[in-house]
Design an enzyme around this catalytic site. Sequence first.
Site, short mmCIF file in Angstrom:
data_model
loop_
_atom_site.label_atom_id
_atom_site.label_comp_id
_atom_site.label_asym_id
_atom_site.label_seq_id
_atom_site.Cartn_x
_atom_site.Cartn_y
_atom_site.Cartn_z
N GLY A 50 -46.26 -46.23 14.77
CA GLY A 50 -46.58 -46.67 13.42
C GLY A 50 -45.57 -47.66 12.87
N CYS A 51 -45.50 -47.71 11.54
CA CYS A 51 -44.78 -48.78 10.86
C CYS A 51 -43.26 -48.73 11.08
CB CYS A 51 -45.09 -48.75 9.36
SG CYS A 51 -46.82 -49.10 8.98
N TYR A 52 -42.72 -47.58 11.45
CA TYR A 52 -41.26 -47.50 11.61
C TYR A 52 -40.81 -47.76 13.04
CZ TYR A 52 -42.41 -42.63 13.04
OH TYR A 52 -42.95 -41.53 13.64
#
Length: 354
Positions: free
Chosen positions: A148-150
């Site tokens: 995901g985004c991290y």
Amino acid sequence: MDVFLNRVSTAVPANDVHQTFIDFAQGLLDDRSLPVFKRLVQRSQIEHRWSVLTPAGGDRPDAVDAEGIYQQGAFPSTGARMRLFERFAADLAVEAVAGLELGARASEVTHVIAVSCTGLSAPGLDLQLVERCGLDPSVERTVIGFMGCYAAINALKLARHIVRSEPNSRVLVVCVELCTLHLQQTGNLEQVLSFLVFGDGCAAALISAEPTGLSLDRFHAALLPEAGQQITWTVGDQGFDMFLSGQVPASVATALRLDRDRILDGATVAEIDLWAVHPGGRSVLDAVQAALELDPAALAESREVLRRFGNMSSATILFVLDRIMDRARPGQRGCAMAFGPGLTAETLLFTAAG
């Protein structure tokens, strides 16, 4: 030993699809949800998002894209979307890597870390980068998928471990996300709102022991497992299914308040000069600003990336760091953070080299 993020280069596709997706989404919603959606569009602080899909013109009212792959009532299967990822992802990644201007030193890259949560195949992006970017065929390759985004912060963390253990290493990190491939046809307001945020993009970064750019000083992960189901990303029969709860901003703020001392390693907020915060959306940036009591100007780069590109999942935080590097002065201290499933805040403390 000190490890540095030396350079970042970014790339986006040619097609600005923000208004196209807004128009499509409005056609999915009922009379009760539509006013809420329109209000949130006005408040989103997003003006552009980019896609590998070419928007359909007026002669294709039944389709979202010009090729008619995303037709009303007949959206593509997961397999068809993965074929689109294979078709477009490597070109965008190669464009981003070219911006690093490695030149003859491309053969000196010792490790490649390829990151994506929006597509996968084998042989995949890592091998395509070796072939198309002039890298040594024996380069060590790692793929970070579906975090995901991290994920970019985890890639930087891994790159730091590599350089600390092998000081002559030069690590190439490439984050490529084609989020718009996973557009869904649904009347669920929360799911439709995620289409308002996500776009396509790629960022490439070089990490080594050369003392230029930003030193990667310390990483810390803050988890809030009781909010773990507020962000989910699963493989469905018609693409990857995103669920993004409206409770996420409040949960991010809670995680930051609870773990502030460990995130900042004992420093105060006032001692941090530079803030690189993943722009998961306007409300996420507002929540971070409130939780840490930041001056509004502290998140200027994050808000500018949101305005110009939207949320490009893992690539986005590198877009922000690229802008931070342009204005950082030697010795300034900074904090980067990105958020995703778990609920997780992955954080990084850095210092501008000088």
